[in-house]
Design a protein around this motif. Sequence first.
Motif, mmCIF file in Angstrom:
data_model
loop_
_atom_site.group_PDB
_atom_site.id
_atom_site.type_symbol
_atom_site.label_atom_id
_atom_site.label_comp_id
_atom_site.label_asym_id
_atom_site.label_seq_id
_atom_site.Cartn_x
_atom_site.Cartn_y
_atom_site.Cartn_z
ATOM 1 N N GLN A 121 0.832 -1.208 0.000
ATOM 2 C CA GLN A 121 0.000 0.000 0.000
ATOM 3 C C GLN A 121 0.860 1.249 0.000
ATOM 4 O O GLN A 121 1.826 1.361 0.757
ATOM 5 N N ASP A 122 0.499 2.165 -0.884
ATOM 6 C CA ASP A 122 1.087 3.496 -0.903
ATOM 7 C C ASP A 122 0.397 4.303 0.182
ATOM 8 O O ASP A 122 -0.788 4.625 0.069
ATOM 9 N N LEU A 123 1.114 4.623 1.250
ATOM 10 C CA LEU A 123 0.505 5.280 2.399
ATOM 11 C C LEU A 123 0.277 6.773 2.184
ATOM 12 O O LEU A 123 -0.373 7.419 3.011
ATOM 13 N N GLU A 124 0.784 7.302 1.078
ATOM 14 C CA GLU A 124 0.545 8.708 0.779
ATOM 15 C C GLU A 124 -0.809 8.911 0.107
ATOM 16 O O GLU A 124 -1.529 9.851 0.423
ATOM 17 N N GLY A 141 -3.471 3.976 -2.313
ATOM 18 C CA GLY A 141 -3.694 3.007 -3.373
ATOM 19 C C GLY A 141 -2.609 1.942 -3.343
ATOM 20 O O GLY A 141 -1.911 1.751 -2.348
ATOM 21 N N THR A 142 -2.461 1.236 -4.452
ATOM 22 C CA THR A 142 -1.417 0.227 -4.560
ATOM 23 C C THR A 142 -0.966 0.117 -6.001
ATOM 24 O O THR A 142 -1.614 0.651 -6.907
ATOM 25 N N TRP A 143 0.148 -0.550 -6.212
ATOM 26 C CA TRP A 143 0.733 -0.686 -7.546
ATOM 27 C C TRP A 143 0.499 -2.071 -8.125
ATOM 28 O O TRP A 143 0.528 -2.257 -9.325
ATOM 29 N N MET A 144 0.235 -3.057 -7.259
ATOM 30 C CA MET A 144 0.004 -4.421 -7.727
ATOM 31 C C MET A 144 -0.668 -5.195 -6.618
ATOM 32 O O MET A 144 -0.316 -5.042 -5.440
ATOM 33 N N GLY A 145 -1.627 -6.023 -6.977
ATOM 34 C CA GLY A 145 -2.307 -6.815 -5.967
ATOM 35 C C GLY A 145 -3.076 -7.960 -6.596
ATOM 36 O O GLY A 145 -3.237 -8.044 -7.818
ATOM 37 N N VAL A 146 -3.572 -8.838 -5.711
ATOM 38 C CA VAL A 146 -4.310 -10.015 -6.153
ATOM 39 C C VAL A 146 -5.332 -10.352 -5.076
ATOM 40 O O VAL A 146 -5.215 -9.904 -3.922
ATOM 41 N N THR A 147 -6.353 -11.113 -5.437
ATOM 42 C CA THR A 147 -7.343 -11.554 -4.457
ATOM 43 C C THR A 147 -7.374 -13.077 -4.396
ATOM 44 O O THR A 147 -6.864 -13.761 -5.278
ATOM 45 N N VAL A 197 -6.153 12.575 -10.283
ATOM 46 C CA VAL A 197 -6.453 11.565 -9.269
ATOM 47 C C VAL A 197 -5.297 10.565 -9.223
ATOM 48 O O VAL A 197 -4.682 10.247 -10.251
ATOM 49 N N SER A 198 -4.987 10.061 -8.046
ATOM 50 C CA SER A 198 -3.910 9.091 -7.910
ATOM 51 C C SER A 198 -4.220 7.814 -8.692
ATOM 52 O O SER A 198 -5.294 7.227 -8.543
#
Length: 260
Positions: free
Chosen positions: A46-49, A52-58, A80-81
Amino acid sequence: MCILFIANKMREDYPLIIAANRDEFYARPTAPSTFWDEHPNLLAGQDLEANGTWMGVTRNGNLAALTNVRDPQNINNNAVSRGELVANWLKQDSVDRSHAAQSQYLATLENTRSQYNGYNLLFGHVDALRVYNNVNNSTHFIEQGVYGLSNADIATPWPKVTQGVRALNHYVTNEDVINDDDLFGILRRDNKADDALLPDTGVGYEWEKALSSIFIQTEKYGTRTSTLLLVDKNKTLTWKERCFSDKGEILETREFSFSI
């Protein structure tokens, strides 16, 4: 994230292999990969600024990954970010892995494309992936093959992209056993491109040179994490992440594995 490589349906034992680097300013606050408290099926850093995030999976096998398009002449400081695009796809996690579900999200991306600075978004399900580029409003389906994606569209052959694609293609084609350290080794390559092959994206020679390697290390900016995502023939997903210091030292390695 600034570069990722995909080997899709190239092997029977591992139908999907993704190897990716996230490049970012060292000062930007970041949390390493974990399952999110408010979305317990979502695994990502997670980008704490911007949250959001740059890569993920469920756990259902939906995934997304982002690369920024490098175009300093067309930066909107009020945009928007882009990290929310990954998170938004993963938060609406569903067992629905159909093209219809992806097409609905694609329509959202197309309708909101002007709200974001340039990006490529890899998204979908481990069985069906596509890449959307908001700059040229194009979609590329990930068929069988080896792909590379950096800070231009998926059809642009930047030297480090070509190098990584060739290395991964040779590896998955010729090796009997897939080894994580070998894949991390591809992501750790730090050789710079020849001057004649450097892209001209408007950041100047010094930055073009510094950013021309797969693994980046400068005084204030560089590769913060390397991530491997592997799905085997039994639908077991393995996620491995290495976090790096500003000196390129491994700070932490995290590993997760689950059945889709």
